[in-house]
Design an enzyme around this catalytic site. Structure first.
Site, PDB file in Angstrom:
ATOM      1  N   PRO A 150      11.361  20.487 100.101  1.00  7.74           N
ATOM      2  CA  PRO A 150      10.889  20.807  99.126  1.00  7.74           C
ATOM      3  C   PRO A 150      11.361  19.595  97.790  1.00  7.74           C
ATOM      4  O   PRO A 150      12.259  19.078  98.130  1.00  7.74           O
ATOM      5  CB  PRO A 150      12.676  22.456  98.456  1.00  7.74           C
ATOM      6  CG  PRO A 150      13.084  22.243  99.522  1.00  7.74           C
ATOM      7  CD  PRO A 150      12.561  20.974 100.359  1.00  7.74           C
ATOM      8  N   GLU A 151       9.971  19.489  96.963  1.00 13.72           N
ATOM      9  CA  GLU A 151      10.199  18.210  95.929  1.00 13.72           C
ATOM     10  C   GLU A 151      10.205  19.507  94.967  1.00 13.72           C
ATOM     11  O   GLU A 151       9.996  20.367  94.982  1.00 13.72           O
ATOM     12  CB  GLU A 151       9.596  17.640  95.864  1.00 13.72           C
ATOM     13  CG  GLU A 151       9.407  16.655  97.590  1.00 13.72           C
ATOM     14  CD  GLU A 151       8.659  15.472  97.004  1.00 13.72           C
ATOM     15  OE1 GLU A 151       7.691  14.889  96.291  1.00 13.72           O
ATOM     16  OE2 GLU A 151       7.633  15.185  98.614  1.00 13.72           O
TER      17      GLU A 151
END
Length: 274
Positions: A2-3
DNA sequence: CCGACAACCTGTGAGC
DNA sequence: TGCTCACAGGTTGTCG
């Protein structure tokens, strides 16, 4: 995994189903992720209603009125909405049960590497040490070329790892740092303080466009990215440089190069990025 | 303040 | 086919 885009996609995926629902149970299957889980989490939130899901950088903040549950997905975490008929798999570490006790909707956190975090925050969440040190949100008006020029002034470190420093700008991870610099035509090795105002005028919109496009595409799908509904994102099909070492640049045709900055892989096109 | 690096942990895939 | 090793989306903490 996850960014910022994946976290935002997750937020949008879970909020409509959970907002206004009361917690009817908590199941923690491990004592700790990056930090110990709140030992009394059930006592803290069972019976409380969720009033909103906010995002700050890569953190999610579940608002329970009397406090916030802070969730970070680390490098391999994901959140899904499942029903009780869905058995917990190997790395499903935490379930929050919402709604009807006999037929709950379950927010399930999976995190194989356990770099993620779940913390209980009382009072002013923004004042928490982990949130207090965070930099600007890149999708807000506060993040512009004027601000960035001042922020980078005098820095000798390379621009790429600097973009990933959450104490300056939040949410730009290893993938979108490379992608944004490609779109802006900037060499990732260039000293951050030496990037001209003119180039920053390109970089800021490039970052906003890259993150926005990824959110619109439903986030990236690497090996284990899972949407809250179990589907996958498609942004990875739009990568210009990330993971494309040796493949032809989509713009000029030259082979994409890979190098190491910090302990992370960087991808760029020597023809398009100066 | 800056910059470099190790650490946290498991899964996967490249290479032999 | 099977083994080993390097590396993977993030962040904190330590050290010079």
């Amino acid at each position: 995994m996850p960014e910022l885009p994946e976290v935002e996609v997750t937020r949008r995926g879970i909020e409509p189903s959970l907002n206004g629902q009361a917690v009817v149970g908590v199941v923690a299957r491990v004592p700790a992720l990056r930090y110990p889980l709140p030992p009394d989490l059930g006592a803290l939130i069972v019976g409380r209603r969720l009033t909103g899901v906010a995002r700050r950088g890569k953190y999610l903040l579940l608002d329970f009125g009397r406090g916030h549950l802070l969730i970070h997905l680390g490098m391999s975490g994901s959140l899904r909405l499942v029903t009780a008929s869905q058995p917990a798999a190997k790395h499903d570490h935490l379930d929050l049960l919402f709604g009807r006790k006999d037929r709950p909707l379950i927010l399930r956190m999976r995190d194989p590497r356990r770099f993620g975090a779940v913390l209980w925050l009382e009072g002013d969440a923004e004042a928490h040490p982990l949130l207090k040190v965070l930099g600007v949100e890149p999708l807000t008006g506060e993040f512009d070329a004027i601000w960035l020029k001042r922020e980078l002034a005098g820095l000798k470190a390379a621009i790429k790892p600097t973009l990933m420093d959450s104490h300056r700008i939040v949410g730009i991870g290893n993938i979108y740092a490379s992608e944004s610099l490609f779109r802006a035509g900037i060499d990732p090795r260039r000293a951050a303080g030496s990037v001209s105002r003119k180039r920053l005028e390109k970089l800021v919109p490039a970052i906003k466009a890259t993150l926005s496009a990824a959110i619109a595409a439903g986030g990236s799908s690497l090996r284990d990215f899972i949407h809250s509904d179990g589907g996958s994102g498609y942004f990875q099909q739009q990568y210009f440089v990330y993971g494309r070492r040796g493949e032809p640049c989509r713009v000029c045709g030259r082979a994409i190069r890979e190098l190491r900055q910090g302990q992370r892989a960087t991808f760029y096109c020597a023809g398009c990025q100066k």
